[in-house]
Design an enzyme around this catalytic site. Structure first.
Site, PDB file in Angstrom:
ATOM      1  N   LYS A 195       0.826  -1.218   0.000  1.00 58.49           N
ATOM      2  CA  LYS A 195       0.000   0.000   0.000  1.00 58.49           C
ATOM      3  C   LYS A 195       0.858   1.266   0.000  1.00 58.49           C
ATOM      4  CE  LYS A 195      -2.158  -1.073   3.779  1.00 58.49           C
ATOM      5  NZ  LYS A 195      -1.561  -2.394   3.977  1.00 58.49           N
ATOM      6  N   THR A 196       1.824   1.292   0.912  1.00 56.30           N
ATOM      7  CA  THR A 196       2.652   2.489   1.012  1.00 56.30           C
ATOM      8  C   THR A 196       3.481   2.658  -0.257  1.00 56.30           C
ATOM      9  OG1 THR A 196       2.727   2.184   3.396  1.00 56.30           O
ATOM     10  CG2 THR A 196       4.365   3.650   2.456  1.00 56.30           C
ATOM     11  N   ASP A 200      -2.027   7.748   3.730  1.00 55.70           N
ATOM     12  CA  ASP A 200      -1.617   6.395   4.133  1.00 55.70           C
ATOM     13  C   ASP A 200      -2.274   6.079   5.484  1.00 55.70           C
ATOM     14  OD1 ASP A 200      -0.369   3.973   4.045  1.00 55.70           O
ATOM     15  OD2 ASP A 200       1.682   4.726   4.277  1.00 55.70           O
ATOM     16  N   GLU A 201      -2.412   4.806   5.813  1.00 57.17           N
ATOM     17  CA  GLU A 201      -2.999   4.382   7.096  1.00 57.17           C
ATOM     18  C   GLU A 201      -4.354   5.057   7.317  1.00 57.17           C
ATOM     19  OE1 GLU A 201      -1.415   2.097   8.817  1.00 57.17           O
ATOM     20  OE2 GLU A 201       0.719   2.303   8.372  1.00 57.17           O
ATOM     21  N   GLN A 223      -5.801  -3.277  10.626  1.00 54.89           N
ATOM     22  CA  GLN A 223      -4.707  -2.613  11.344  1.00 54.89           C
ATOM     23  C   GLN A 223      -5.162  -1.313  11.997  1.00 54.89           C
ATOM     24  OE1 GLN A 223      -0.639  -2.831   9.576  1.00 54.89           O
ATOM     25  NE2 GLN A 223      -1.739  -3.468   7.756  1.00 54.89           N
ATOM     26  N   ARG A 274       4.980  -7.396  11.065  1.00 57.50           N
ATOM     27  CA  ARG A 274       6.170  -6.554  10.876  1.00 57.50           C
ATOM     28  C   ARG A 274       7.364  -7.392  10.432  1.00 57.50           C
ATOM     29  NH1 ARG A 274       3.963  -2.978   9.270  1.00 57.50           N
ATOM     30  NH2 ARG A 274       2.168  -4.302   9.529  1.00 57.50           N
TER      31      ARG A 274
HETATM   32  P1  ATP Z   1       1.602  -2.109   5.987  1.00 48.51           P
HETATM   33  O1  ATP Z   1       0.177  -2.543   5.950  1.00 48.51           O
HETATM   34  O2  ATP Z   1       2.378  -2.849   7.009  1.00 48.51           O
HETATM   35  O3  ATP Z   1       1.745  -0.620   6.039  1.00 48.51           O
HETATM   36  P2  ATP Z   1       2.022  -1.962   3.139  1.00 48.51           P
HETATM   37  O4  ATP Z   1       0.829  -2.558   2.518  1.00 48.51           O
HETATM   38  O5  ATP Z   1       2.113  -0.495   3.180  1.00 48.51           O
HETATM   39  O6  ATP Z   1       2.230  -2.596   4.591  1.00 48.51           O
HETATM   40  P3  ATP Z   1       4.606  -1.825   1.907  1.00 48.51           P
HETATM   41  O7  ATP Z   1       5.355  -1.391   3.118  1.00 48.51           O
HETATM   42  O8  ATP Z   1       4.316  -0.828   0.866  1.00 48.51           O
HETATM   43  O9  ATP Z   1       3.270  -2.562   2.375  1.00 48.51           O
HETATM   44  O10 ATP Z   1       5.329  -3.048   1.224  1.00 48.51           O
HETATM   45  C1  ATP Z   1       5.809  -4.159   1.974  1.00 48.51           C
HETATM   46  C2  ATP Z   1       7.115  -4.635   1.407  1.00 48.51           C
HETATM   47  O11 ATP Z   1       6.890  -5.284   0.180  1.00 48.51           O
HETATM   48  C3  ATP Z   1       8.077  -3.527   1.135  1.00 48.51           C
HETATM   49  O12 ATP Z   1       9.384  -3.973   1.419  1.00 48.51           O
HETATM   50  C4  ATP Z   1       7.909  -3.280  -0.346  1.00 48.51           C
HETATM   51  O13 ATP Z   1       9.045  -2.709  -0.920  1.00 48.51           O
HETATM   52  C5  ATP Z   1       7.665  -4.696  -0.862  1.00 48.51           C
HETATM   53  N1  ATP Z   1       6.876  -4.733  -2.104  1.00 48.51           N
HETATM   54  C6  ATP Z   1       5.669  -4.193  -2.316  1.00 48.51           C
HETATM   55  N2  ATP Z   1       5.243  -4.454  -3.564  1.00 48.51           N
HETATM   56  C7  ATP Z   1       6.201  -5.184  -4.164  1.00 48.51           C
HETATM   57  C8  ATP Z   1       6.365  -5.785  -5.468  1.00 48.51           C
HETATM   58  N3  ATP Z   1       5.440  -5.671  -6.404  1.00 48.51           N
HETATM   59  N4  ATP Z   1       7.500  -6.455  -5.697  1.00 48.51           N
HETATM   60  C9  ATP Z   1       8.443  -6.595  -4.747  1.00 48.51           C
HETATM   61  N5  ATP Z   1       8.354  -6.070  -3.526  1.00 48.51           N
HETATM   62  C10 ATP Z   1       7.255  -5.365  -3.226  1.00 48.51           C
HETATM   63 MG    MG Z   2       2.206   0.843   4.782  1.00 51.32          MG
END
Ligand code: ATP
Ligand code: MG
Length: 731
Positions: free
Chosen positions: A33-34, A217-218, A253, A605
């Site tokens: 997402k981020t 975000d969040e 979350q 995490r």
């Molecule tokens: P959270 O809910 O904990 O905030 P999130 O959904 O925001 O998580 P991110 O932090 O954006 O998730 O991504 C999680 C990890 O996965 C990061 O290390 C990111 O770089 C990696 N990632 C995300 N998408 C891809 C992709 N398509 N290919 C490889 N790595 C990815």
């Molecule tokens: Mg995130």
């Protein structure tokens, strides 16, 4: 551009490349997402659809905002200076500083963090002679903040009983006190900005036109007022269409309900903005399979969910390591041993996180890390800017910036001691009420002893102000440390305590130096360049300063503070009933589900390794507690875990209906516990103890002289007793 999208999966690409429209990305932890949010900004800018100047991006912590900016600058080789990116509080602060007159505030208004706010409320109650048993300051603080977070001023609260009417009257008095002292608390930052935007059309239009894309975000942790704030900014007018709102979040979350966060905002957003696209991301890129399965299994116990599935192609990875220690000290020793062995195997310390539910748990971990010589950094907790000596120093600086800041005045008027007694302070407070002025401004109106006692302090502040005028910020800080007498005071304290405090004061000078390096002076020739900004930074960014130091260090933080972050190895300690889930949550509606979401955040995490630990007894807040392991641990399927402690203990199954019902003997299950010689006693048997009364043996450990039994004494709690010592009679 192709580069930006190259590493995304099809759903992520779809989200990043949506046409300019409102969008909601609803997806589980680690699904990107981020990353999608950041890449969308880069993509919009690179494809010429968006000027960085027209971006408003909201993140949850300052650390997250900095990280996002760093990632963006890698993706976009252009200046990102005009971009507004930060937390709600940080962005509101920026807006209020720019339009302080319209918002009814002086240029140098100060921010009260929550400890300052509490002190300010206590002072108010004292001045008004209010019984603080009947109106406990903390509750009043909570009441006031809850009203503000709903956007309700004291004048608008509907009160139907005397108790509430009195609280509302106190809320009104508090509002007046803050205004008099030119201070705003955290909730006020938001409310004041919201009111500014609703009431002042030119200002509102300016920002409505300026921001073309608002990205959040969040989003699941926004409160009512934050959502209204976003709506207002995203609304257009006759000439200009509104901004596009791009919100990403995960209902599983949502962990800030106690601060008014509303998961319902996600549904409201979809409905009210007629969001054409809700995109779900289901592939998790962060964690290995076992970790993800554990997280999925835990969160499946919650009933109120929007529902999502997560999968990974990273393979199952290693099992989740579980350790049960005798005491919290043993637990901490074990954690630090494991950390050291990971580091020996080549893992960098910064990739290791020690997480805990409550700040108080960090002390014993810190102690062990320190003794073992492992460098570490604590995020949150008693953060740098919250330390007593730092707050004292900041109070002097605040008085220089704004003499009407009564909280600062009350804090240091007699610190270091300079003969200002409680009587003089009371006389001053009474007089200030009569004159309706600040404490500082009222001193000349006093007479007799109080005036004699207080005048030198006012003269000191005046002198410090003059002496520091025109000095660069770090020099001004240094001068104040000496001129206020703080340094001499802490020098006179013996041993470690004084030394540490002196180091922290020196650290404040370094913080000022860093701040100057990172910020341009806004107004040339100002008397105290950057002082107000530095003080705002100290209130808003408490804690960040530790994180930025370059040294490779193990990361310590609460689960709340870990939201959005990821680490190769995560240690989660204190997984015990009453601690996690926290005992306070039993009193709240939805309390247990919120705790479970927090557990889900904790587990997700971890990238490669997850360690979960607990202790059978723990010193917390000066008392020894005997612990039962957390229900959340039992919600992880057995096949995903590997017990590292010598004996896999028996856990009494909890009543699922009552959040914290005491375990019942009938529901005890002995998961593979070997039969032991318990001196004629057996698991499940009822026994009598002279002090604790009748209880039931629920588990046993060791043998011979070391044999110990765990007994559930009902209302007296769970106890571990040494068989050789405790006198137990079968009932
Ligand atoms: P959270 O809910 O904990 O905030 P999130 O959904 O925001 O998580 P991110 O932090 O954006 O998730 O991504 C999680 C990890 O996965 C990061 O290390 C990111 O770089 C990696 N990632 C995300 N998408 C891809 C992709 N398509 N290919 C490889 N790595 C990815
Ligand atoms: Mg995130």
């Amino acid at each position: 551009m192709a580069d930006l999208l190259a590493s995304l999966n099809p759903e992520q690409t779809q989200a990043v490349t949506l046409p300019p429209q409102h969008a909601l990305i609803l997806a589980g932890a680690g699904s990107g997402k981020t990353r999608v949010l950041t890449t969308r900004i880069a993509w919009l800018v690179e494809t010429g659809q968006l000027d960085p100047h027209a971006v408003l991006a909201v993140t949850f912590t300052n650390k997250a905002a900095k990280e996002m900016l760093a990632r963006l600058s890698v993706m976009l080789p252009i200046s990102l200076r005009g971009m507004w990116m930060g937390t709600f509080h940080g962005l509101c602060n920026r807006l209020l500083r720019a339009h302080h007159k319209d918002a009814g505030l002086p240029a140098l208004f100060q921010i009260l963090d929550s400890a300052d706010q509490l002190a300010s409320i206590k002072r108010l109650l004292k001045t008004l002679n209010v019984d603080d048993e009947k109106y406990p300051p903390r509750e009043l603080q909570h009441f006031i903040n809850a009203q503000k977070e709903q956007g309700v001023r004291a004048a608008a609260v509907e009160a139907y009983d005397d108790f509430t009417r009195r609280r509302v009257a106190l809320y009104a008095e508090y509002e007046a006190q803050c205004q008099r002292e030119s201070v705003v608390d955290f909730a006020e930052l938001l409310l004041r900005t919201y009111e500014l935007l609703t009431r002042n059309e030119p200002v509102r239009r300016h920002y409505q036109r300026r921001f073309r894309h608002i990205l959040v975000d969040e989003f699941q942790d926004t409160n009512v007022l934050q959502y209204r704030w976003l709506k207002l900014l995203a609304t257009g007018d006759a000439d200009t269409p509104g901004a596009c709102l791009f919100c990403v979040g995960d209902d599983d979350q949502s962990i800030y309900r106690f601060r008014g966060a509303e998961v319902g905002n996600m549904l409201a957003f979809e409905r009210e903005f007629k969001v054409p696209n809700v995109i779900r991301l289901e592939q998790n890129y962060r964690s290995c399979g076992n970790i993800l399965d554990a997280a999925n299994a835990i969160i499946a116990h919650n009933t109120q969910r929007l529902g999502k599935q997560l999968w990974t192609d990273r393979g199952e990875g290693e099992p989740i390591r579980v350790y049960q220690a005798f005491t919290d000290l043993d637990e901490a020793r074990w954690v630090v041993d494991e950390v050291q062995s990971l580091v020996r195997d080549g893992m960098s310390r910064a990739d290791i996180a020690l997480l805990y539910r409550s700040n108080a748990q960090s002390r014993v971990l810190e102690h062990q890390l320190f003794s073992a010589g492992v460098s570490y950094r604590v995020y949150g907790g008693l953060r740098f800017f919250e330390r007593q000596e730092v707050k004292h120093a900041l109070a002097y600086l605040r008085l220089i910036a704004n003499p009407d800041d009564d909280t600062a005045f009350a804090r240091v008027a007699n610190f270091p001691t300079r003969g200002i007694g409680a009587r003089s302070m009371e006389a001053l407070q009474d007089a200030a009420r009569t004159f309706n002025g600040s404490l500082y401004g009222t001193v000349p109106h006093l007479s007799g002893k109080p005036r004699k006692a207080l005048e030198p302090f006012v003269a000191l502040i005046e002198q410090l102000r003059q002496q520091t005028a025109g000095l660069p910020l770090p020099e001004a800080v240094e001068h104040v440390l000496d001129g206020s007498g703080l340094r001499v005071h802490y020098l006179s304290l013996k041993e470690k305590d004084g030394r540490e405090r002196l180091e922290n004061l020196d650290e404040l000078i370094s913080a000022a130096n860093n701040f100057v390096a990172e910020n341009e002076a806004p107004t040339a020739g100002a008397d105290h360049p950057l002082l107000a900004d530095f003080l705002a930074h100290a209130s808003l960014e408490a804690g960040d300063h530790q994180a930025d130091a370059g040294e490779d260090a193990v990361q310590l933080m609460t689960v709340h503070a870990a939201k959005g972050l990821e680490f190769d190895a995560v240690f989660l300690s204190g997984v015990e009933e009453g601690l996690f889930p926290h005992e306070n949550s039993a009193r709240e509606v939805d309390g247990l589900e919120e705790e479970r979401r927090l557990m889900y955040v904790a587990v997700t995490r971890a990238r490669r390794r997850l360690y979960v630990s607990l202790a059978q007894s723990r010193m917390l807040h000066g008392q020894t507690r005997y612990c039962v392991r957390s229900r959340f641990l039992d919600e992880i399927p057995v096949g995903l875990t590997k017990w590292l402690s010598p004996a896999q203990p028996v856990r009494a199954v909890q009543e699922r209906s009552g959040a914290y019902a005491t375990p019942r003997a009938s529901s005890v299950h002995a998961r593979g516990a070997p039969a032991r010689d318990l001196g004629g006693l057996r698991i499940g048997q009822a026994v009598q103890h002279a002090r604790f009364g009748v209880g039931t043996i629920v588990s046993a450990e060791g043998s011979g002289a070391d044999a110990r039994v765990q007994i559930n004494f009902g209302p007296q709690g769970m106890k571990w007793l040494l068989l050789g010592v405790a006198k137990l009679d079968p009932v």
